[in-house]
Design a protein around this motif. Structure first.
Motif, PDB file in Angstrom:
ATOM      1  N   LYS A 160       1.002  -1.316  -0.020  1.00  0.00           N
ATOM      2  CA  LYS A 160      -0.110  -0.176   0.085  1.00  0.00           C
ATOM      3  C   LYS A 160       0.731   1.527  -0.167  1.00  0.00           C
ATOM      4  O   LYS A 160       0.428   1.872  -0.465  1.00  0.00           O
ATOM      5  CB  LYS A 160      -1.022   0.138   1.124  1.00  0.00           C
ATOM      6  CG  LYS A 160      -1.206  -0.725   1.031  1.00  0.00           C
ATOM      7  CD  LYS A 160      -2.809  -1.827   2.429  1.00  0.00           C
ATOM      8  CE  LYS A 160      -2.159  -1.204   3.702  1.00  0.00           C
ATOM      9  NZ  LYS A 160      -1.555  -2.603   3.790  1.00  0.00           N
ATOM     10  N   THR A 161       2.240   1.256   0.543  1.00  0.00           N
ATOM     11  CA  THR A 161       2.598   2.287   1.109  1.00  0.00           C
ATOM     12  C   THR A 161       3.594   2.858  -0.397  1.00  0.00           C
ATOM     13  O   THR A 161       3.541   3.861  -0.964  1.00  0.00           O
ATOM     14  CB  THR A 161       3.488   2.402   2.379  1.00  0.00           C
ATOM     15  OG1 THR A 161       2.990   2.279   3.092  1.00  0.00           O
ATOM     16  CG2 THR A 161       5.036   3.705   2.302  1.00  0.00           C
ATOM     17  N   PHE A 162       4.145   1.810  -0.961  1.00  0.00           N
ATOM     18  CA  PHE A 162       4.837   1.662  -2.306  1.00  0.00           C
ATOM     19  C   PHE A 162       3.650   2.191  -3.386  1.00  0.00           C
ATOM     20  O   PHE A 162       4.377   2.672  -3.812  1.00  0.00           O
ATOM     21  CB  PHE A 162       5.106  -0.053  -2.426  1.00  0.00           C
ATOM     22  CG  PHE A 162       6.031  -0.547  -3.275  1.00  0.00           C
ATOM     23  CD1 PHE A 162       5.982   0.049  -4.937  1.00  0.00           C
ATOM     24  CD2 PHE A 162       7.432  -1.241  -3.596  1.00  0.00           C
ATOM     25  CE1 PHE A 162       7.026  -0.470  -5.582  1.00  0.00           C
ATOM     26  CE2 PHE A 162       8.714  -1.630  -3.817  1.00  0.00           C
ATOM     27  CZ  PHE A 162       7.533  -0.884  -5.166  1.00  0.00           C
ATOM     28  N   ILE A 174      -2.258  10.429   2.941  1.00  0.00           N
ATOM     29  CA  ILE A 174      -2.607   9.911   4.450  1.00  0.00           C
ATOM     30  C   ILE A 174      -2.267   8.692   4.569  1.00  0.00           C
ATOM     31  O   ILE A 174      -2.936   7.971   4.637  1.00  0.00           O
ATOM     32  CB  ILE A 174      -4.051  10.466   4.895  1.00  0.00           C
ATOM     33  CG1 ILE A 174      -4.136  11.776   5.098  1.00  0.00           C
ATOM     34  CG2 ILE A 174      -4.348   9.968   6.461  1.00  0.00           C
ATOM     35  CD1 ILE A 174      -5.891  12.369   5.144  1.00  0.00           C
ATOM     36  N   ASP A 175      -0.841   8.171   4.900  1.00  0.00           N
ATOM     37  CA  ASP A 175      -0.677   6.991   5.197  1.00  0.00           C
ATOM     38  C   ASP A 175      -0.830   6.114   6.947  1.00  0.00           C
ATOM     39  O   ASP A 175      -1.038   7.023   8.022  1.00  0.00           O
ATOM     40  CB  ASP A 175       0.934   7.118   4.935  1.00  0.00           C
ATOM     41  CG  ASP A 175       1.885   5.105   4.639  1.00  0.00           C
ATOM     42  OD1 ASP A 175       0.470   4.086   4.472  1.00  0.00           O
ATOM     43  OD2 ASP A 175       2.536   4.995   4.571  1.00  0.00           O
ATOM     44  N   ASP A 176      -0.951   5.233   6.268  1.00  0.00           N
ATOM     45  CA  ASP A 176      -1.129   4.701   8.452  1.00  0.00           C
ATOM     46  C   ASP A 176      -2.411   5.135   8.852  1.00  0.00           C
ATOM     47  O   ASP A 176      -1.991   5.135   9.975  1.00  0.00           O
ATOM     48  CB  ASP A 176      -0.188   4.789   8.901  1.00  0.00           C
ATOM     49  CG  ASP A 176       1.380   3.953   8.363  1.00  0.00           C
ATOM     50  OD1 ASP A 176       0.545   2.460   7.984  1.00  0.00           O
ATOM     51  OD2 ASP A 176       2.124   3.742   7.909  1.00  0.00           O
ATOM     52  N   LEU A 177      -3.258   5.196   8.039  1.00  0.00           N
ATOM     53  CA  LEU A 177      -4.973   6.261   8.843  1.00  0.00           C
ATOM     54  C   LEU A 177      -5.554   4.451  10.024  1.00  0.00           C
ATOM     55  O   LEU A 177      -4.962   3.701   8.864  1.00  0.00           O
ATOM     56  CB  LEU A 177      -5.604   6.257   7.677  1.00  0.00           C
ATOM     57  CG  LEU A 177      -6.724   6.759   8.196  1.00  0.00           C
ATOM     58  CD1 LEU A 177      -7.271   8.244   9.311  1.00  0.00           C
ATOM     59  CD2 LEU A 177      -8.539   6.615   7.888  1.00  0.00           C
TER      60      LEU A 177
END
Ligand SMILES: Nc1ncnc2c1ncn2[C@@H]1O[C@H](COP(=O)(O)OP(=O)(O)OP(=O)(O)O)[C@@H](O)[C@H]1O
Ligand SMILES: [Mg+2]
Ligand SMILES: [Zn+2]
Length: 339
Positions: A206-208, A264-267
């Motif tokens: 997802k972050t990638f 917005i990462d890791d919500l």
């Protein structure tokens, strides 16, 4: 814009620019040293160019001026062709002697001209300032994590409804999500384009993929702020409560709303309270109203999100986001086993 950050970036860019110019110059000198014929040709061209200027300045007879000019231009053209052929024979192209700048728009000067020929900041330096002040550089790994390096080979070809909860195979699923992401970048300015919500277990890229999107958009001269939800929330709350706000604080805060893309990462990993809640809703809502795009990534399932956040946030998420569910086996683990 933070003055110190700006000055640091500007001096880094200047150094890089000077280096590119020096390397190009050295390449040329080396080639010209090895083949004196190149220098002869270039000297002749320069001489003729000088003569052209002289002719323009000194000849008063318009017809004569024109004839002489055409004559000189023809000679210059011939000599330039000769020079290029000679270069080719020596194994060079004339582009080899041009400095390789990172940004073709401003040639790494950081400035471009606007419609009225006034100097304005180039998008490349503006993004560098954002990266420096906002995007933790180690998080935004644009060189390693981009659409070219995104490897779909990590996702299984075998569908397994029981395990993954969807009919498609993880591979088919990720291909569809990747294509959606590329489309998202292409349509970033379109009001019709919905935002993206990446959900799924840990280590599924997802972050990638969010980084791939960030990199592609920055190349398209769009501005991108990447932030993990906890840090973003803290920054916002800190801003709201700080007594003294200088110009930089205000401009940093405004960026959350103004940039072309907010990631917005890791919500869901942040500890929530009412205040953070209101602020999160405010950010998402304001950006949606202004048709500014958002990419959110979370470990939580939709059900868990419903439990965690209130109705207002959730109906905003569902209505304005394409939900992309990542499935597969933890790539972090796979990579660890391989190494
Ligand atoms: N498609 C891919 N190709 C190559 N490497 C990948 C891919 N997807 C993920 N990885 C690698 O696997 C690791 C985990 O990926 P990533 O951080 O994107 O997962 P995530 O879904 O964001 O996980 P989390 O929910 O824990 O944040 C990283 O080291 C990343 O580089
Ligand atoms: Mg992640
Ligand atoms: Zn530039």
């Amino acid at each position: 814009m933070d003055r110190d950050i700006y000055l640091k970036i500007k001096s880094e860019m200047d150094a890089k620019r000077q280096r590119a110019i020096r390397i190009a110059k050295e390449k040329k000198e080396k080639a010209f040293e090895q083949d004196p014929r190149l220098q002869e040709l270039e000297d002749q061209i320069n001489m003729l160019a000088l003569n052209t200027t002289k002719t323009i300045l000194t000849t008063t007879d318009e017809i004569k001026k024109q004839i002489e000019q055409e004559n000189l231009n023809m000679k210059i053209k011939n000599l330039t062709e000769k020079l290029e052929n000679q270069l080719k024979k020596d194994g060079y192209k004339k582009e080899d002697f041009l400095p390789k700048f990172e940004c073709s728009k401003c040639q790494d000067t950081g400035f471009v001209k606007d419609e009225n020929s006034n100097a304005k900041y180039c998008s490349c330096i503006l993004q560098k300032v954002i990266n420096e002040s906002y995007n933790e550089a180690n998080m935004l790994r644009l060189d390693e994590e981009n659409f070219e390096t995104f490897d779909i080979g990590y996702y299984s070809k075998k569908p397994d409804k029981e395990k993954y909860g969807i009919d498609k195979s993880p591979l088919e699923n990720i291909e569809a999500i990747k294509n959606l992401s590329i489309k998202f970048c292409e349509n970033i300015d379109s009001d019709e384009q919905k935002n993206l919500l990446f959900t799924g277990n840990t280590g599924l890229g997802k972050t990638f993929l969010a980084n791939c999107i960030a990199g592609k958009l920055i190349k398209q001269n769009k501005s991108v702020v990447y932030q993990t939800a906890p840090i973003l929330m803290d920054k916002i709350v800190e801003y709201k409560f700080s007594q003294k706000k200088d110009k930089e604080d205000v401009s940093d805060y405004k960026k959350i709303f103004d940039v072309d893309l907010l990631i917005i990462d890791d919500l869901g990993t942040e500890s929530m309270n009412n205040l953070k809640f209101t602020e999160l809703f405010n950010v998402i809502n304001t950006r949606i109203l202004n048709k500014k795009k958002i990419v959110i990534s979370t470990n939580l399932t939709l059900n868990e999100l419903y439990k965690e956040y209130d109705e207002r946030v959730m109906s905003r998420l569902i209505g304005n986001f394409i939900i992309c569910k990542f499935v597969g086996d933890d790539i972090r683990l796979k990579k660890k086993k391989l190494s």
